[in-house]
Design an enzyme around this catalytic site. Sequence first.
Site, short mmCIF file in Angstrom:
data_model
loop_
_atom_site.label_atom_id
_atom_site.label_comp_id
_atom_site.label_asym_id
_atom_site.label_seq_id
_atom_site.Cartn_x
_atom_site.Cartn_y
_atom_site.Cartn_z
N HIS A 378 -6.87 1.15 11.53
CA HIS A 378 -7.25 1.85 10.30
C HIS A 378 -6.16 1.77 9.23
O HIS A 378 -6.41 2.11 8.06
CB HIS A 378 -7.55 3.31 10.64
CG HIS A 378 -8.60 3.93 9.77
ND1 HIS A 378 -9.19 3.27 8.71
CD2 HIS A 378 -9.18 5.17 9.78
CE1 HIS A 378 -10.08 4.05 8.13
NE2 HIS A 378 -10.09 5.22 8.76
N ASP A 382 -10.43 -0.26 6.35
CA ASP A 382 -11.13 0.99 6.04
C ASP A 382 -12.46 1.05 6.80
O ASP A 382 -13.03 0.01 7.18
CB ASP A 382 -11.40 1.09 4.54
CG ASP A 382 -10.13 1.30 3.74
OD1 ASP A 382 -9.16 1.87 4.31
OD2 ASP A 382 -10.07 0.88 2.57
#
Length: 405
Positions: A378, A382
């Site tokens: 992450h 995204d």
Amino acid sequence: MATDIVMPKLGMVMTEGTISKWNRAQGEDIAQGEVVLEIETEKLNYELEATSSGKLHHIAPEGAIIPVNGLLGYLLAEGEAPPEVTQNTSAANESEVSAQATDNKPVAGKVAVRGEAIPSTPGARKLAAKLGIDLSNVTPTGPRGRVVEADVRAHSETGASKATPVTDGKTPVKIDVSGMPSPDKVTKMSGMRQGIAAHMLSSLQTTAQLTFTLDIPVTELQSQRKKWSKSNKTAVTNTHVYTKICGEIISELPIFNSMLIDNQIYEYKKVDIGIAVALPEGLIVPVIKDVMNLSLADLAQLTSAANKRALAGKLSPDEVSGGTFTISVLGVVEGFTPILNRGQAAILGVGVTKQKAVVENNQIAIRDVCTFNLTVDHQLVDGAIAAEFMKRLSASIENPNSIFK
């Protein structure tokens, strides 16, 4: 003049290797090209060949864990004495043997490492950090007053000091086994197993891993795959098709073909995909290079050949390095959380294919459905981009005409 035998660098992330076996005895005459020893790393087993001829002189024993470029031994001319390994030897010869002698005697051939406040082996330092032991409290028995791994274990077993939990996130806290029965069997982890363990732990500690799971019908893909394989006389599996599809998606979403290294994003144009292969002693990931420029037939042939070499332990160092995306086909279970290979942006875990009820045109139909699990870092990817990857994966699998054209 003596020729150094050193630990080779077998891949980009390799930092050390284990001497699993000396194939030739001390003092034997060796011809150039002969295999002198076997090395085990977290990714593969490797036979090291002599780069010149000479009499073999061992420095490090079997079982020793030696850093890359560390000294393993020499090839000597007739009548030549081995060079004296001293504290001032070059960095290539500053390897520290971390093998533990089974009789608790100091292991011969150890070399001092410059700049250490407490002279000790890497294995001793690693174990001390894991157990929370201050090396200054450990009684050394190694050559020239060094603390070896056996000393740390002995110190821990005598209860001379209690382990202090490590909370820096880099080394695990000692597991309290008090009250547990004596084990029926204790087995030392192999070099490959140790490497995998360290690699996976490091990955979890240095990345923000997030997994997305999606069921995708694969009935149409399997039907077209079987027809294509028959007409082209080429054995193609679902995994081959998934790899080709992933290559196309990655080329369109380049963040999936990147790596995060020292707070810098390294981006790549060529798509090199690793495909995990399960081994009895662990896991290995041969890398299929430049997937986008391979036909489906070529991809299938290269992947199948790499799989066979992996199972036979015959992969070369180049074949297990360079991947920026990984596919792991587990089967059996549906959803699982594949762990990222260190540095990579994503890994796709493929679960079991089974018949499920799906809704098509307001009708319930029974279709073959496979569960796909995408883990991303992450820090790089995204959620919306990860979802887009899964959306494109689903579309290509449910309508695979372009793959089999």
